[in-house]
Design a protein around this motif. Structure first.
Motif, PDB file in Angstrom:
ATOM      1  N   VAL A 101      71.269  51.475  57.913  1.00  0.00           N
ATOM      2  CA  VAL A 101      70.587  50.776  56.821  1.00  0.00           C
ATOM      3  C   VAL A 101      69.075  50.857  57.002  1.00  0.00           C
ATOM      4  O   VAL A 101      68.538  50.535  58.066  1.00  0.00           O
ATOM      5  N   HIS A 102      68.408  51.290  55.951  1.00  0.00           N
ATOM      6  CA  HIS A 102      66.948  51.313  55.916  1.00  0.00           C
ATOM      7  C   HIS A 102      66.491  50.428  54.757  1.00  0.00           C
ATOM      8  O   HIS A 102      66.849  50.689  53.600  1.00  0.00           O
ATOM      9  N   ILE A 103      65.718  49.410  55.050  1.00  0.00           N
ATOM     10  CA  ILE A 103      65.190  48.542  54.001  1.00  0.00           C
ATOM     11  C   ILE A 103      63.731  48.910  53.747  1.00  0.00           C
ATOM     12  O   ILE A 103      62.916  48.934  54.665  1.00  0.00           O
ATOM     13  N   ILE A 104      63.433  49.221  52.511  1.00  0.00           N
ATOM     14  CA  ILE A 104      62.059  49.502  52.082  1.00  0.00           C
ATOM     15  C   ILE A 104      61.678  48.366  51.142  1.00  0.00           C
ATOM     16  O   ILE A 104      62.272  48.205  50.080  1.00  0.00           O
ATOM     17  N   THR A 105      60.717  47.564  51.552  1.00  0.00           N
ATOM     18  CA  THR A 105      60.412  46.371  50.773  1.00  0.00           C
ATOM     19  C   THR A 105      58.968  46.347  50.287  1.00  0.00           C
ATOM     20  O   THR A 105      58.056  46.801  50.986  1.00  0.00           O
ATOM     21  N   GLN A 106      58.799  45.809  49.087  1.00  0.00           N
ATOM     22  CA  GLN A 106      57.463  45.545  48.564  1.00  0.00           C
ATOM     23  C   GLN A 106      56.954  44.187  49.044  1.00  0.00           C
ATOM     24  O   GLN A 106      55.792  43.854  48.813  1.00  0.00           O
ATOM     25  N   ASN A 107      57.824  43.418  49.681  1.00  0.00           N
ATOM     26  CA  ASN A 107      57.469  42.067  50.109  1.00  0.00           C
ATOM     27  C   ASN A 107      56.676  42.099  51.415  1.00  0.00           C
ATOM     28  O   ASN A 107      56.904  42.952  52.276  1.00  0.00           O
ATOM     29  N   VAL A 108      55.795  41.133  51.572  1.00  0.00           N
ATOM     30  CA  VAL A 108      54.959  41.076  52.774  1.00  0.00           C
ATOM     31  C   VAL A 108      55.423  40.011  53.748  1.00  0.00           C
ATOM     32  O   VAL A 108      54.782  39.774  54.773  1.00  0.00           O
ATOM     33  N   ASP A 109      56.542  39.333  53.433  1.00  0.00           N
ATOM     34  CA  ASP A 109      57.090  38.323  54.338  1.00  0.00           C
ATOM     35  C   ASP A 109      57.978  38.982  55.390  1.00  0.00           C
ATOM     36  O   ASP A 109      58.223  40.192  55.357  1.00  0.00           O
ATOM     37  N   ASP A 110      58.496  38.161  56.315  1.00  0.00           N
ATOM     38  CA  ASP A 110      59.339  38.679  57.402  1.00  0.00           C
ATOM     39  C   ASP A 110      60.785  38.210  57.283  1.00  0.00           C
ATOM     40  O   ASP A 110      61.506  38.160  58.275  1.00  0.00           O
ATOM     41  N   HIS A 152      63.466  39.577  55.898  1.00  0.00           N
ATOM     42  CA  HIS A 152      64.475  40.580  56.268  1.00  0.00           C
ATOM     43  C   HIS A 152      64.644  40.632  57.786  1.00  0.00           C
ATOM     44  O   HIS A 152      65.768  40.658  58.300  1.00  0.00           O
ATOM     45  N   GLU A 153      63.524  40.632  58.498  1.00  0.00           N
ATOM     46  CA  GLU A 153      63.592  40.687  59.960  1.00  0.00           C
ATOM     47  C   GLU A 153      64.240  39.433  60.531  1.00  0.00           C
ATOM     48  O   GLU A 153      65.065  39.509  61.445  1.00  0.00           O
ATOM     49  N   ARG A 154      63.872  38.289  59.984  1.00  0.00           N
ATOM     50  CA  ARG A 154      64.445  37.040  60.489  1.00  0.00           C
ATOM     51  C   ARG A 154      65.945  36.947  60.220  1.00  0.00           C
ATOM     52  O   ARG A 154      66.676  36.277  60.941  1.00  0.00           O
ATOM     53  N   ALA A 155      66.395  37.631  59.172  1.00  0.00           N
ATOM     54  CA  ALA A 155      67.825  37.634  58.872  1.00  0.00           C
ATOM     55  C   ALA A 155      68.596  38.566  59.802  1.00  0.00           C
ATOM     56  O   ALA A 155      69.819  38.513  59.853  1.00  0.00           O
ATOM     57  N   GLY A 156      67.880  39.428  60.509  1.00  0.00           N
ATOM     58  CA  GLY A 156      68.530  40.317  61.471  1.00  0.00           C
ATOM     59  C   GLY A 156      68.451  41.788  61.162  1.00  0.00           C
ATOM     60  O   GLY A 156      68.957  42.614  61.930  1.00  0.00           O
ATOM     61  N   SER A 157      67.823  42.169  60.059  1.00  0.00           N
ATOM     62  CA  SER A 157      67.668  43.594  59.749  1.00  0.00           C
ATOM     63  C   SER A 157      66.709  44.233  60.739  1.00  0.00           C
ATOM     64  O   SER A 157      65.639  43.683  61.012  1.00  0.00           O
ATOM     65  N   SER A 158      67.080  45.370  61.265  1.00  0.00           N
ATOM     66  CA  SER A 158      66.304  45.980  62.350  1.00  0.00           C
ATOM     67  C   SER A 158      65.444  47.152  61.914  1.00  0.00           C
ATOM     68  O   SER A 158      64.622  47.636  62.691  1.00  0.00           O
ATOM     69  N   ASN A 159      65.629  47.609  60.672  1.00  0.00           N
ATOM     70  CA  ASN A 159      64.887  48.794  60.228  1.00  0.00           C
ATOM     71  C   ASN A 159      64.250  48.496  58.877  1.00  0.00           C
ATOM     72  O   ASN A 159      64.817  48.799  57.829  1.00  0.00           O
ATOM     73  N   VAL A 160      63.061  47.874  58.911  1.00  0.00           N
ATOM     74  CA  VAL A 160      62.392  47.417  57.689  1.00  0.00           C
ATOM     75  C   VAL A 160      61.037  48.087  57.569  1.00  0.00           C
ATOM     76  O   VAL A 160      60.214  48.023  58.490  1.00  0.00           O
ATOM     77  N   LEU A 161      60.806  48.722  56.439  1.00  0.00           N
ATOM     78  CA  LEU A 161      59.520  49.373  56.160  1.00  0.00           C
ATOM     79  C   LEU A 161      58.820  48.570  55.066  1.00  0.00           C
ATOM     80  O   LEU A 161      59.355  48.391  53.973  1.00  0.00           O
ATOM     81  N   HIS A 162      57.633  48.066  55.374  1.00  0.00           N
ATOM     82  CA  HIS A 162      56.860  47.266  54.430  1.00  0.00           C
ATOM     83  C   HIS A 162      55.831  48.144  53.717  1.00  0.00           C
ATOM     84  O   HIS A 162      54.841  48.569  54.302  1.00  0.00           O
TER      85      HIS A 162
END
Length: 230
Positions: A81-90, A92-102
């Motif tokens: 899973v790769h998450i690409i987000t327009q959001n500047v909060d954290d 996704h990371e706090r929920a446990g996602s390990s691969n987040v691109l901001h």
């Protein structure tokens, strides 16, 4: 293991209680966008800009990941899973996602005003006089209007290799992020989750529209995808 690329926008964070920056009248929390989200605005009134993002950072500490964030994290046990987000909060990371691109930066980081490559973790207020390692004033690590989006090429490359794409909480009207979906492989299914979809199934190949709130639709979709992976 199949690759899922998830594109997320403000609608996901809003369901955790985070105010979206832009109000219905086009103002950002009561401010003209040119005042608080451009290099020119920062040059003219750095105190105002710093305080604007300090308030956003303080609010971030009061909210928590919602069911949509947590469901996406659960996908990692069965998919790449790769998450690409327009959001500047954290969230996704706090929920446990390990691969987040901001794409648009991160509230919990600061960077040098002289060198955008000098980036540090920063969870408290940024004040006038706070300096980076190169001695320059620190600023929010946010991509402002008129600035390059340095993570865009990596995001486009990641999207181009997706087996499945999920779009959540974004109108797909904000460029350059909205252009990412055009890099999707023709064979890959695209799931679009939004309470008020503004696109049609005929707009993209293999587009499936799931009308509803992210906290309702994402867990259901994730459950279905996990069942298919078993």
């Amino acid at each position: 293991m199949k690759k899922i690329v998830v594109l997320t926008g403000a609608g996901v964070s809003a369901e955790s209680g985070i105010n979206t920056f832009r109000d219905a009248d086009g103002l950002w929390e009561g401010h003209d966008v040119m005042e608080v989200a451009t290099p020119q605005g920062f040059a003219q009134n750095p105190h105002l800009v710093l305080e604007f993002y300090n308030e956003r950072r303080r609010q971030l500490s009061t909210v928590f990941p919602n069911a949509a964030h947590k469901a996406l994290s659960a996908l990692e046990k069965h998919y790449q899973v790769h998450i690409i987000t327009q959001n500047v909060d954290d969230l996704h990371e706090r929920a446990g996602s390990s691969n987040v691109l901001h794409l648009h930066g991160e509230l919990l980081k600061a960077r040098s005003t002289a060198n955008p490559e000098v980036v540090i973790d920063w969870k408290s207020d940024i004040k006038i006089g706070d300096s980076a390692s190169d001695g320059s004033q620190l600023r929010p690590h946010i991509v402002w209007f008129g600035e390059d989006v340095p993570m865009l090429p990596k995001a486009a490359e990641t999207t181009s290799m997706a087996d499945i794409i999920i779009i959540i909480g974004t109108s797909m009207q904000v460029y350059p992020a909205a252009g990412l979906v055009h890099y999707a492989p023709l064979h890959s299914p695209i799931y679009f989750i939004d309470p008020k979809p503004n696109i049609k199934a005929s707009d993209f190949n293999n587009l499936r529209i799931l009308q509803g709130r992210a906290v309702d639709k994402v867990p259901t979709l994730v459950s279905d995808l996990i069942d298919k992976a078993l």
